[in-house]
Design a protein around this motif. Structure first.
Motif, PDB file in Angstrom:
ATOM      1  N   LEU A 164       8.970  -0.980   4.788  1.00 27.44           N
ATOM      2  CA  LEU A 164       8.883  -2.698   5.330  1.00 27.44           C
ATOM      3  C   LEU A 164       9.681  -3.030   5.428  1.00 27.44           C
ATOM      4  O   LEU A 164       8.870  -3.889   5.830  1.00 27.44           O
ATOM      5  CB  LEU A 164       8.316  -2.108   3.025  1.00 27.44           C
ATOM      6  N   GLU A 165      10.799  -2.986   4.939  1.00 34.21           N
ATOM      7  CA  GLU A 165      12.175  -3.401   5.653  1.00 34.21           C
ATOM      8  C   GLU A 165      12.300  -4.081   7.142  1.00 34.21           C
ATOM      9  O   GLU A 165      12.511  -4.667   7.597  1.00 34.21           O
ATOM     10  CB  GLU A 165      12.892  -2.921   5.236  1.00 34.21           C
ATOM     11  N   ALA A 166      11.471  -2.442   7.704  1.00 37.31           N
ATOM     12  CA  ALA A 166      10.843  -2.896   9.615  1.00 37.31           C
ATOM     13  C   ALA A 166      10.102  -4.432   9.245  1.00 37.31           C
ATOM     14  O   ALA A 166      10.607  -4.444  10.739  1.00 37.31           O
ATOM     15  CB  ALA A 166      10.765  -1.094  10.133  1.00 37.31           C
ATOM     16  N   ALA A 167       8.523  -4.165   8.745  1.00 34.82           N
ATOM     17  CA  ALA A 167       7.780  -5.323   8.949  1.00 34.82           C
ATOM     18  C   ALA A 167       9.018  -5.964   8.790  1.00 34.82           C
ATOM     19  O   ALA A 167       8.167  -6.711   9.647  1.00 34.82           O
ATOM     20  CB  ALA A 167       6.756  -4.682   8.626  1.00 34.82           C
ATOM     21  N   ASP A 168      10.005  -6.233   8.246  1.00 34.34           N
ATOM     22  CA  ASP A 168      10.247  -8.305   7.676  1.00 34.34           C
ATOM     23  C   ASP A 168      10.952  -8.358   9.081  1.00 34.34           C
ATOM     24  O   ASP A 168      11.241  -9.675   9.386  1.00 34.34           O
ATOM     25  CB  ASP A 168      11.066  -7.392   6.800  1.00 34.34           C
ATOM     26  N   LYS A 169      11.262  -6.929  10.328  1.00 33.78           N
ATOM     27  CA  LYS A 169      12.626  -7.478  11.078  1.00 33.78           C
ATOM     28  C   LYS A 169      11.807  -7.848  12.502  1.00 33.78           C
ATOM     29  O   LYS A 169      11.844  -8.652  14.148  1.00 33.78           O
ATOM     30  CB  LYS A 169      13.177  -6.903  11.550  1.00 33.78           C
ATOM     31  N   PHE A 206       0.618  -7.454  10.319  1.00 32.98           N
ATOM     32  CA  PHE A 206       0.522  -6.063   9.822  1.00 32.98           C
ATOM     33  C   PHE A 206      -0.553  -5.792   8.604  1.00 32.98           C
ATOM     34  O   PHE A 206      -1.011  -6.987   7.814  1.00 32.98           O
ATOM     35  CB  PHE A 206       1.501  -6.422   8.900  1.00 32.98           C
ATOM     36  N   THR A 207      -1.263  -4.453   8.859  1.00 32.99           N
ATOM     37  CA  THR A 207      -2.050  -3.845   8.098  1.00 32.99           C
ATOM     38  C   THR A 207      -1.180  -2.951   7.487  1.00 32.99           C
ATOM     39  O   THR A 207      -0.761  -2.073   8.314  1.00 32.99           O
ATOM     40  CB  THR A 207      -3.230  -4.035   8.270  1.00 32.99           C
ATOM     41  N   ILE A 208      -1.754  -2.733   5.491  1.00 33.68           N
ATOM     42  CA  ILE A 208      -1.394  -1.887   5.650  1.00 33.68           C
ATOM     43  C   ILE A 208      -2.592  -1.316   4.508  1.00 33.68           C
ATOM     44  O   ILE A 208      -3.418  -2.192   3.700  1.00 33.68           O
ATOM     45  CB  ILE A 208       0.042  -2.201   4.415  1.00 33.68           C
ATOM     46  N   LYS A 209      -2.924   0.321   4.531  1.00 32.22           N
ATOM     47  CA  LYS A 209      -4.433  -0.008   3.017  1.00 32.22           C
ATOM     48  C   LYS A 209      -3.202   0.852   2.060  1.00 32.22           C
ATOM     49  O   LYS A 209      -2.594   2.595   2.600  1.00 32.22           O
ATOM     50  CB  LYS A 209      -5.137   1.155   3.833  1.00 32.22           C
ATOM     51  N   THR A 219       1.433   2.760   8.217  1.00 36.32           N
ATOM     52  CA  THR A 219       1.561   4.057   7.192  1.00 36.32           C
ATOM     53  C   THR A 219       2.107   4.515   6.139  1.00 36.32           C
ATOM     54  O   THR A 219       1.749   5.334   5.745  1.00 36.32           O
ATOM     55  CB  THR A 219       1.494   5.172   8.498  1.00 36.32           C
ATOM     56  N   SER A 220       3.147   3.655   4.756  1.00 39.03           N
ATOM     57  CA  SER A 220       3.926   4.526   4.197  1.00 39.03           C
ATOM     58  C   SER A 220       4.704   2.751   3.643  1.00 39.03           C
ATOM     59  O   SER A 220       4.776   1.608   4.212  1.00 39.03           O
ATOM     60  CB  SER A 220       4.807   4.887   5.034  1.00 39.03           C
ATOM     61  N   VAL A 277      -9.442   1.895  -1.163  1.00 37.18           N
ATOM     62  CA  VAL A 277      -7.916   1.994  -0.967  1.00 37.18           C
ATOM     63  C   VAL A 277      -7.712   0.535  -0.698  1.00 37.18           C
ATOM     64  O   VAL A 277      -9.515  -0.149  -0.102  1.00 37.18           O
ATOM     65  CB  VAL A 277      -7.372   2.367   0.894  1.00 37.18           C
ATOM     66  N   ASP A 278      -6.708   0.382  -0.863  1.00 36.38           N
ATOM     67  CA  ASP A 278      -6.511  -1.539  -1.054  1.00 36.38           C
ATOM     68  C   ASP A 278      -6.078  -2.145   0.373  1.00 36.38           C
ATOM     69  O   ASP A 278      -5.372  -1.261   0.453  1.00 36.38           O
ATOM     70  CB  ASP A 278      -5.899  -2.321  -2.557  1.00 36.38           C
ATOM     71  N   VAL A 279      -6.428  -2.910   0.762  1.00 34.69           N
ATOM     72  CA  VAL A 279      -5.896  -3.636   2.256  1.00 34.69           C
ATOM     73  C   VAL A 279      -5.158  -4.711   1.787  1.00 34.69           C
ATOM     74  O   VAL A 279      -5.975  -5.721   1.328  1.00 34.69           O
ATOM     75  CB  VAL A 279      -7.142  -3.631   3.304  1.00 34.69           C
ATOM     76  N   TYR A 280      -3.478  -5.069   2.741  1.00 36.96           N
ATOM     77  CA  TYR A 280      -3.017  -6.004   2.450  1.00 36.96           C
ATOM     78  C   TYR A 280      -2.347  -6.941   3.771  1.00 36.96           C
ATOM     79  O   TYR A 280      -2.658  -5.222   4.813  1.00 36.96           O
ATOM     80  CB  TYR A 280      -1.743  -5.711   1.560  1.00 36.96           C
ATOM     81  N   HIS A 281      -2.451  -7.465   3.876  1.00 36.76           N
ATOM     82  CA  HIS A 281      -2.204  -8.110   5.552  1.00 36.76           C
ATOM     83  C   HIS A 281      -0.921  -8.801   5.433  1.00 36.76           C
ATOM     84  O   HIS A 281      -0.278  -9.438   4.141  1.00 36.76           O
ATOM     85  CB  HIS A 281      -3.031  -9.566   6.053  1.00 36.76           C
ATOM     86  N   LYS A 282       0.197  -8.883   6.341  1.00 41.79           N
ATOM     87  CA  LYS A 282       1.295  -9.916   5.902  1.00 41.79           C
ATOM     88  C   LYS A 282       1.979  -9.869   7.927  1.00 41.79           C
ATOM     89  O   LYS A 282       1.236  -9.616   8.618  1.00 41.79           O
ATOM     90  CB  LYS A 282       2.543  -9.043   6.265  1.00 41.79           C
ATOM     91  N   LEU A 283       2.254 -11.611   7.696  1.00 39.52           N
ATOM     92  CA  LEU A 283       1.984 -12.182   9.120  1.00 39.52           C
ATOM     93  C   LEU A 283       3.693 -12.671   8.747  1.00 39.52           C
ATOM     94  O   LEU A 283       4.381 -13.354   8.345  1.00 39.52           O
ATOM     95  CB  LEU A 283       1.462 -13.852   8.557  1.00 39.52           C
TER      96      LEU A 283
END
Length: 229
Positions: free
Chosen positions: A30-35, A40-43, A23-24, A214-220
């Motif tokens: 973003l660094e937390a999601a790297d670990k 992951f989804t972010i809008k 949500t941020s 909103v734009d939606v991005y994913h990450k795996l």
């Protein structure tokens, strides 16, 4: 878990891996999601600079349009032989749902097998059924589709292939929206992929107007899902 990282168990059950919404766009998030392993989804607002997302392995997935309709702007349509009801056979609705959703953002995500994207929609429809948040759409007493909602939010519209492209969806959707207004809501909201021009035009014709985008991005992180849990 930090406030900016929210688990999404409704997606985890479909994909068999941990799933989250961020949500941020702050560096710490973003660094937390790297670990953490998972999907992951972010809008984010469309004018937000996407460079930090790209640098952290996110990829663009969709743009969601968020139209709103106030009751005074709503257009109610009626047609002989068309009706909506909460009386239906669940299996018949599930059969329509199994064929109705083929172009969602998870279908477009190259890390998600199509059968799991299908499963996500099917489980969503089953959840709405369990919560009594589905209206069945009838044409001359024959089930033509269904309408999913939650509160004043329009969530899903699925039509049987036999009734598509016949000018029926507009009247059926109009009658469903009227039932929601009859519950006392002053406005209705929905969310539509920018790729779904037909749906956007349908809601616009009923009085909905664009409120937000909103734009939606994913990450795996980690291996791709191989099956459902």
């Amino acid at each position: 878990m930090p406030d900016y990282l929210q688990a999404t168990p409704w997606d985890k059950r479909n994909f068999g891996i941990d799933t989250y919404e961020i949500t941020s766009m702050h560096d710490v998030a973003l660094e937390a999601a790297d670990k953490i392993k998972g999907h992951f989804t972010i809008k984010v607002p469309p004018l937000e600079n996407p460079r930090p997302l790209i640098q952290h392995g996110f990829y663009y997935m969709d743009t969601l349009m968020e139209p709103v309709c106030k009751q005074e702007d709503f257009l109610l349509l009626e047609k002989t032989g068309i009706s909506v009801s909460q009386d239906y056979h669940a299996d018949a609705v599930f059969t329509i749902a199994n064929q109705a959703f083929m172009h969602g953002r998870f279908h477009r995500d190259f890390h998600i097998p199509n059968q799991l994207a299908d499963l996500r929609y099917m489980n969503w429809v089953r959840d709405l059924h369990d919560r009594k948040e589905i209206l069945a759409l009838y044409v001359h007493n024959k089930l033509a589709g269904f309408f999913g909602f939650s509160g004043n939010h329009v969530l899903l519209l699925g039509m049987h292939e036999e009734f598509r492209h016949k000018g029926l969806a507009k009247t059926l959707t109009s009658q469903c929206c009227q039932l929601l207004f009859d519950k006392g809501y002053e406005e209705l909201r929905t969310s539509i992929s920018a790729a779904n021009v037909a749906s956007l035009n349908l809601f616009y014709s009923l009085g909905f107007r664009l409120k937000n985008t909103v734009d939606v991005y994913h990450k795996l992180n980690g291996p791709e899902p191989a099956g459902a849990s």
